[in-house]
Every structure is written in C-alpha cells, then in structure tokens.
Write a protein that holds these residues in place. Structure first.
Motif, mmCIF file in Angstrom:
data_model
loop_
_atom_site.group_PDB
_atom_site.id
_atom_site.type_symbol
_atom_site.label_atom_id
_atom_site.label_comp_id
_atom_site.label_asym_id
_atom_site.label_seq_id
_atom_site.Cartn_x
_atom_site.Cartn_y
_atom_site.Cartn_z
ATOM 1 N N TRP A 191 65.703 113.894 41.807
ATOM 2 C CA TRP A 191 66.387 114.579 40.709
ATOM 3 C C TRP A 191 67.579 113.735 40.304
ATOM 4 O O TRP A 191 68.542 113.619 41.060
ATOM 5 C CB TRP A 191 66.806 115.972 41.143
ATOM 6 C CG TRP A 191 67.415 116.858 40.094
ATOM 7 C CD1 TRP A 191 67.401 116.682 38.740
ATOM 8 C CD2 TRP A 191 68.109 118.084 40.321
ATOM 9 N NE1 TRP A 191 68.044 117.717 38.111
ATOM 10 C CE2 TRP A 191 68.491 118.591 39.062
ATOM 11 C CE3 TRP A 191 68.446 118.801 41.465
ATOM 12 C CZ2 TRP A 191 69.199 119.787 38.924
ATOM 13 C CZ3 TRP A 191 69.144 119.991 41.319
ATOM 14 C CH2 TRP A 191 69.510 120.479 40.057
ATOM 15 N N ARG A 192 67.485 113.158 39.138
ATOM 16 C CA ARG A 192 68.618 112.367 38.651
ATOM 17 C C ARG A 192 69.729 113.306 38.193
ATOM 18 O O ARG A 192 69.462 114.345 37.581
ATOM 19 C CB ARG A 192 68.197 111.476 37.484
ATOM 20 C CG ARG A 192 69.342 110.591 37.018
ATOM 21 C CD ARG A 192 68.931 109.665 35.908
ATOM 22 N NE ARG A 192 70.080 108.891 35.442
ATOM 23 C CZ ARG A 192 70.093 108.179 34.340
ATOM 24 N NH1 ARG A 192 69.001 108.121 33.591
ATOM 25 N NH2 ARG A 192 71.160 107.528 33.991
ATOM 26 N N GLN B 150 70.378 106.418 38.742
ATOM 27 C CA GLN B 150 69.590 105.307 38.224
ATOM 28 C C GLN B 150 70.424 104.049 38.421
ATOM 29 O O GLN B 150 71.639 104.129 38.356
ATOM 30 C CB GLN B 150 69.316 105.490 36.731
ATOM 31 C CG GLN B 150 68.069 106.274 36.419
ATOM 32 C CD GLN B 150 66.809 105.651 36.953
ATOM 33 O OE1 GLN B 150 66.232 106.182 37.877
ATOM 34 N NE2 GLN B 150 66.388 104.536 36.432
ATOM 35 N N GLY C 156 64.627 105.360 40.237
ATOM 36 C CA GLY C 156 63.453 104.703 39.667
ATOM 37 C C GLY C 156 62.870 103.675 40.619
ATOM 38 O O GLY C 156 61.652 103.531 40.746
ATOM 39 N N ALA D 144 60.985 105.599 43.344
ATOM 40 C CA ALA D 144 59.679 106.051 42.853
ATOM 41 C C ALA D 144 58.683 104.902 42.802
ATOM 42 O O ALA D 144 57.550 105.032 43.285
ATOM 43 C CB ALA D 144 59.830 106.699 41.476
ATOM 44 N N TRP E 111 61.855 101.368 37.004
ATOM 45 C CA TRP E 111 61.345 102.581 36.387
ATOM 46 C C TRP E 111 62.519 103.450 35.997
ATOM 47 O O TRP E 111 63.517 103.519 36.705
ATOM 48 C CB TRP E 111 60.441 103.344 37.338
ATOM 49 C CG TRP E 111 59.122 102.681 37.598
ATOM 50 C CD1 TRP E 111 58.722 101.443 37.212
ATOM 51 C CD2 TRP E 111 58.044 103.229 38.343
ATOM 52 N NE1 TRP E 111 57.454 101.188 37.662
ATOM 53 C CE2 TRP E 111 57.013 102.265 38.356
ATOM 54 C CE3 TRP E 111 57.846 104.429 38.994
ATOM 55 C CZ2 TRP E 111 55.801 102.486 38.999
ATOM 56 C CZ3 TRP E 111 56.638 104.647 39.638
ATOM 57 C CH2 TRP E 111 55.619 103.685 39.628
ATOM 58 N N ARG E 112 62.406 104.153 34.893
ATOM 59 C CA ARG E 112 63.499 104.975 34.386
ATOM 60 C C ARG E 112 63.210 106.450 34.579
ATOM 61 O O ARG E 112 62.105 106.914 34.310
ATOM 62 C CB ARG E 112 63.726 104.709 32.893
ATOM 63 C CG ARG E 112 63.895 103.249 32.524
ATOM 64 C CD ARG E 112 65.276 102.751 32.903
ATOM 65 N NE ARG E 112 65.388 101.321 32.804
ATOM 66 C CZ ARG E 112 65.833 100.667 31.745
ATOM 67 N NH1 ARG E 112 66.206 101.306 30.680
ATOM 68 N NH2 ARG E 112 65.920 99.350 31.776
ATOM 69 N N ILE E 113 64.222 107.176 35.015
ATOM 70 C CA ILE E 113 64.167 108.636 35.110
ATOM 71 C C ILE E 113 65.295 109.161 34.235
ATOM 72 O O ILE E 113 66.440 108.729 34.368
ATOM 73 C CB ILE E 113 64.329 109.116 36.564
ATOM 74 C CG1 ILE E 113 63.176 108.579 37.427
ATOM 75 C CG2 ILE E 113 64.389 110.651 36.629
ATOM 76 C CD1 ILE E 113 63.315 108.870 38.914
ATOM 77 N N ARG E 114 64.962 110.064 33.337
ATOM 78 C CA ARG E 114 65.962 110.630 32.424
ATOM 79 C C ARG E 114 67.052 111.370 33.169
ATOM 80 O O ARG E 114 66.827 111.888 34.263
ATOM 81 C CB ARG E 114 65.296 111.623 31.472
ATOM 82 C CG ARG E 114 64.439 110.976 30.422
ATOM 83 C CD ARG E 114 63.962 111.988 29.431
ATOM 84 N NE ARG E 114 65.103 112.660 28.804
ATOM 85 C CZ ARG E 114 65.004 113.739 28.064
ATOM 86 N NH1 ARG E 114 63.831 114.287 27.859
ATOM 87 N NH2 ARG E 114 66.060 114.285 27.520
ATOM 88 N N GLY F 158 66.389 114.587 34.944
ATOM 89 C CA GLY F 158 64.943 114.582 35.102
ATOM 90 C C GLY F 158 64.505 114.666 36.556
ATOM 91 O O GLY F 158 65.256 114.317 37.478
ATOM 92 N N PHE G 4 61.305 113.717 39.268
ATOM 93 C CA PHE G 4 60.119 112.905 39.566
ATOM 94 C C PHE G 4 59.633 113.379 40.932
ATOM 95 O O PHE G 4 60.274 113.140 41.937
ATOM 96 C CB PHE G 4 60.498 111.424 39.606
ATOM 97 C CG PHE G 4 59.361 110.474 39.424
ATOM 98 C CD1 PHE G 4 58.311 110.411 40.327
ATOM 99 C CD2 PHE G 4 59.348 109.609 38.352
ATOM 100 C CE1 PHE G 4 57.270 109.514 40.159
ATOM 101 C CE2 PHE G 4 58.313 108.696 38.177
ATOM 102 C CZ PHE G 4 57.276 108.658 39.077
ATOM 103 N N VAL H 249 56.408 114.793 36.585
ATOM 104 C CA VAL H 249 57.566 114.101 36.024
ATOM 105 C C VAL H 249 57.980 114.919 34.813
ATOM 106 O O VAL H 249 57.170 115.165 33.918
ATOM 107 C CB VAL H 249 57.243 112.652 35.588
ATOM 108 C CG1 VAL H 249 58.472 111.994 34.984
ATOM 109 C CG2 VAL H 249 56.719 111.834 36.752
#
Length: 155
Positions: free
Chosen positions: A6-7, A103, A107, A110, A121-124, A127, A129, A145
C-alpha cells in the motif's frame, strides 16, 4: 502468503524543515487514505500483519485503516526492496503482510517477487498491489492492483 503493498497517500511536497520523513498528507491524501483504509479493513484477513514506514505520511495513511500496526525502520525511504521483502517475511511467513511504504521501493518489491528482478514498476499514491503465493508450484501471482479512484466501485 499474501503480500499487500500500500503506497502512502498524497503528501505535501516538502516539510518546512526539509525533513522528508516529516511530510504530512494533503487533504486529498487524507480522503484517499480513508477510502482505501475502509476498503482494506473489510477485505484484509483478520490475521494480517500490518507494517509501516516510520515516515509521517505512511503512519497517517495506515492510521486510516483503524487496525494495530508496527512501525518498521526497514521500510523507510532509505531502505531497499530486499530489506522490505525480508521484513515482510516473503514468501515463507504463514500470515499475510500489509506493507505501507514508498515509491520506487514498493514497485521494486512487486517486480522482484513477481519477476525475480528489480524493475521500475509504478504504484499510484494510495494504490494497493496485492500479491499471493500459494500452491506447490512456487509461482506468485497478482491478486489485485487498484488505485483509490476505483476502490469505491469494488464490493
């Protein structure tokens, strides 16, 4: 094992004293953390371990969940994907782990657990994952996701 990344939600661009760990959530970030936290509270397994970076924005994000959590130094901004994976106990721990962090580290976590190599990899912001590792084949898979804008549409 389930590994839920969890970002943290949207944070102010900079702390007044220049301390990156002191950055607080914006009003939008607080709304997103509350929305995602409420959804996670309904969705997470009861025995889920909840781990967070010591950064203020991560602690504020995880508080929206309303469950007990542990602040883990190894999840901080200066950590590594390998340290986060180890702190979560991936893949051998029997209990699921929710990791609240940053981040590009999440990412990288993951990509490392899914592809075997660290990638960008990008996580909003805010967001989630969700990765699951079950079965005898030893292959993890992506369970979910999702960003904060879609959480309200999930039931």
């Amino acid at each position: 094992m389930e590994l839920i990344l969890w970002r943290h939600a949207e944070a102010e661009p900079g702390a007044p004293d220049g301390d990156d760990n002191a950055r607080a959530l914006t009003s939008k970030g607080k709304r997103h953390a509350a929305r995602v936290g409420a959804w996670l509270e309904r969705t997470l397994p009861d025995d889920c371990r909840i781990l967070t970076s010591p950064a203020k924005r991560c602690v504020q994000t995880v508080k929206a969940l309303g469950r007990r959590y542990e602040v883990v130094e190894a999840l901080g901004t200066d950590s590594s994907a390998e340290a986060i994976i180890q702190a979560a106990g991936w893949p051998g721990n029997r209990q699921p782990a929710l990791v609240v962090g940053h981040q590009p580290l999440l990412g990288e976590v993951a990509s490392s657990v899914l592809s075997g190599r660290k990638q960008d990899w990008r996580i909003r912001k805010a967001g989630v994952f969700w990765i699951e590792h079950k079965g005898s084949d030893g292959i993890p898979y992506i369970r979910l996701v999702v960003g904060p804008d879609l959480i309200g549409k999930l039931r």
